[in-house]
Design a protein around this motif. Structure first.
Motif, short mmCIF file in Angstrom:
data_model
loop_
_atom_site.label_atom_id
_atom_site.label_comp_id
_atom_site.label_asym_id
_atom_site.label_seq_id
_atom_site.Cartn_x
_atom_site.Cartn_y
_atom_site.Cartn_z
N LYS A 113 -4.73 -6.29 -10.85
CA LYS A 113 -5.80 -5.33 -10.18
C LYS A 113 -6.78 -5.06 -11.31
O LYS A 113 -6.34 -4.96 -12.25
CB LYS A 113 -5.05 -4.18 -9.69
CG LYS A 113 -5.88 -3.19 -9.26
CD LYS A 113 -5.17 -1.72 -8.73
CE LYS A 113 -5.84 -0.79 -8.16
NZ LYS A 113 -5.18 0.31 -7.81
N TYR A 117 -10.97 -5.31 -7.44
CA TYR A 117 -10.22 -6.08 -6.53
C TYR A 117 -8.70 -6.04 -6.82
O TYR A 117 -8.32 -5.67 -7.91
CB TYR A 117 -10.67 -7.47 -6.77
CG TYR A 117 -11.95 -7.93 -6.45
CD1 TYR A 117 -12.80 -7.95 -5.17
CD2 TYR A 117 -12.94 -7.99 -7.54
CE1 TYR A 117 -13.97 -8.33 -4.87
CE2 TYR A 117 -14.40 -8.29 -7.29
CZ TYR A 117 -14.83 -8.52 -5.82
OH TYR A 117 -16.09 -8.39 -5.83
N LYS A 118 -7.93 -6.19 -5.87
CA LYS A 118 -6.69 -6.17 -5.90
C LYS A 118 -6.18 -7.56 -5.38
O LYS A 118 -6.19 -7.64 -4.07
CB LYS A 118 -5.94 -4.90 -5.45
CG LYS A 118 -4.21 -5.21 -5.51
CD LYS A 118 -3.86 -3.85 -4.86
CE LYS A 118 -2.31 -3.82 -4.89
NZ LYS A 118 -1.70 -2.55 -4.23
N GLU A 128 -2.19 -11.14 -0.40
CA GLU A 128 -3.07 -10.41 -0.14
C GLU A 128 -4.08 -10.48 -1.03
O GLU A 128 -3.86 -10.59 -2.36
CB GLU A 128 -2.43 -8.85 0.02
CG GLU A 128 -1.45 -8.84 0.88
CD GLU A 128 -0.55 -7.46 0.74
OE1 GLU A 128 -1.10 -6.54 0.84
OE2 GLU A 128 0.74 -7.65 0.59
N TYR A 130 -7.68 -7.61 -1.71
CA TYR A 130 -8.76 -6.57 -1.27
C TYR A 130 -9.75 -6.36 -2.00
O TYR A 130 -9.68 -6.32 -3.46
CB TYR A 130 -7.79 -5.20 -1.19
CG TYR A 130 -6.37 -5.27 -0.27
CD1 TYR A 130 -6.55 -5.40 1.07
CD2 TYR A 130 -5.35 -5.72 -0.99
CE1 TYR A 130 -5.26 -5.50 1.75
CE2 TYR A 130 -3.93 -5.86 -0.21
CZ TYR A 130 -4.30 -5.76 1.42
OH TYR A 130 -3.09 -5.81 2.25
N ASP A 131 -10.93 -6.07 -1.36
CA ASP A 131 -12.10 -5.59 -2.19
C ASP A 131 -12.06 -4.19 -2.21
O ASP A 131 -12.21 -3.39 -1.12
CB ASP A 131 -13.19 -6.04 -1.31
CG ASP A 131 -14.71 -5.78 -2.01
OD1 ASP A 131 -14.70 -4.68 -2.66
OD2 ASP A 131 -15.72 -6.50 -1.55
N LEU A 132 -11.70 -3.54 -3.30
CA LEU A 132 -11.40 -2.14 -3.43
C LEU A 132 -12.57 -1.32 -3.30
O LEU A 132 -12.57 -0.03 -2.92
CB LEU A 132 -10.68 -1.98 -4.69
CG LEU A 132 -9.51 -2.61 -5.12
CD1 LEU A 132 -8.80 -2.17 -6.27
CD2 LEU A 132 -8.46 -2.18 -3.97
N ASP A 135 -13.07 -1.68 0.59
CA ASP A 135 -12.00 -1.29 1.49
C ASP A 135 -10.73 -0.48 0.33
O ASP A 135 -9.94 -0.99 0.19
CB ASP A 135 -11.19 -2.36 2.14
CG ASP A 135 -9.85 -2.52 2.90
OD1 ASP A 135 -9.60 -1.01 3.39
OD2 ASP A 135 -9.27 -3.40 3.09
N GLU A 138 -7.18 -0.43 1.21
CA GLU A 138 -6.53 -1.78 1.50
C GLU A 138 -5.91 -2.09 2.80
O GLU A 138 -4.86 -2.58 2.95
CB GLU A 138 -5.30 -1.74 0.31
CG GLU A 138 -5.91 -1.67 -1.13
CD GLU A 138 -4.74 -1.61 -2.16
OE1 GLU A 138 -3.59 -1.95 -1.56
OE2 GLU A 138 -4.97 -1.03 -3.17
N THR A 140 -7.77 -4.30 5.24
CA THR A 140 -8.13 -5.65 5.47
C THR A 140 -7.65 -6.76 4.38
O THR A 140 -8.49 -6.60 3.37
CB THR A 140 -9.49 -5.57 5.84
OG1 THR A 140 -9.78 -4.47 6.91
CG2 THR A 140 -10.08 -6.98 6.49
N ASN A 141 -6.96 -7.38 4.86
CA ASN A 141 -6.30 -8.47 3.69
C ASN A 141 -7.55 -9.63 3.76
O ASN A 141 -7.85 -10.39 4.90
CB ASN A 141 -5.13 -9.07 3.97
CG ASN A 141 -4.55 -10.03 3.24
OD1 ASN A 141 -5.39 -10.58 2.16
ND2 ASN A 141 -3.37 -10.55 3.37
N TYR A 143 -7.69 -12.23 1.88
CA TYR A 143 -7.16 -13.44 0.88
C TYR A 143 -7.70 -14.95 1.41
O TYR A 143 -7.92 -15.68 0.45
CB TYR A 143 -5.54 -13.59 1.17
CG TYR A 143 -5.01 -14.40 -0.09
CD1 TYR A 143 -4.92 -14.15 -1.27
CD2 TYR A 143 -4.83 -15.80 0.41
CE1 TYR A 143 -4.26 -15.07 -2.35
CE2 TYR A 143 -4.25 -16.75 -0.39
CZ TYR A 143 -3.99 -16.08 -1.67
OH TYR A 143 -3.49 -17.16 -2.87
#
Length: 184
Positions: A113, A117-118, A128, A130-132, A135, A138, A140-141, A143
């Motif tokens: 992380k 991003y995560k 998974e 995520y665009d932190l 989103d 978190e 909407t996945n 990947y």
């Protein structure tokens, strides 16, 4: 959105300072050693955030890593005798989580992380991404979204680099007490 908060009050620290960058839990020990001017001679991968507590900006490009979950049947904490009662009592706060671990298992995962991003990678199960910024909760996945393929793949390679650099690190010096004695 703040996921975790650590409140620290130190002599000379900047009041109201908020560290935005991600930090690892083991960064706390590095910070405490830094505050105490303790020279730690073993290899470690934590970073002190003492400068940030005094008001300096942190590393906005920093990525933190973590891992958890289980790969093998019965490789789960509810079978730890010290925790057994926690997972048997339906009135216990942690009962639902323990029941999930016992009945379904928690797939092994690693996480990377940074500020933007995560990534959660699972060898078995759903990974998974995520665009932190877009989103933060978190929800909407992304990947498998091609829009994020390049950054996701870079984070996967960085994660692999992290494991290679931090895994199975040998000591810098032998323990002066010698090798442990075998049990009788």
């Amino acid at each position: 959105m703040v996921e975790e908060a650590v409140i620290v009050r130190i002599p000379g620290g900047k009041a109201g300072q908020v560290i935005e960058q991600p930090i690892n839990s083991f960064d706390m020990m590095e910070t405490i050693a830094d505050m105490a001017n303790v020279n730690v001679s073993h290899i470690r991968f934590a970073k002190s955030f003492l400068a940030q507590l005094h008001g300096s900006p942190g590393d906005s490009n920093r990525t933190v890593y973590s891992e958890g979950g289980f790969l093998y049947h019965r490789e789960i904490e509810p079978f730890d005798p010290f925790q057994a009662d926690t997972y048997k009592d339906p009135h216990n706060l942690y009962y639902p989580r323990g029941k999930e671990e016992v009945e379904e298992g928690i797939p092994r995962a690693v996480m990377a992380k940074n500020m933007n991003y995560k990534l959660v990678f699972r060898a078995d199960g759903v990974s998974e991404f995520y665009d932190l910024k877009e989103d933060p909760r978190e929800l909407t996945n992304m990947y498998d979204n091609v829009k994020y393929k390049e950054v996701r793949d870079k984070m996967l390679m960085d994660l692999l680099d992290w494991f290679v650099k931090t895994g199975d690190v040998t000591p810098l010096a032998e323990d002066p007490r010698g090798a442990p004695k075998p049990p009788h």
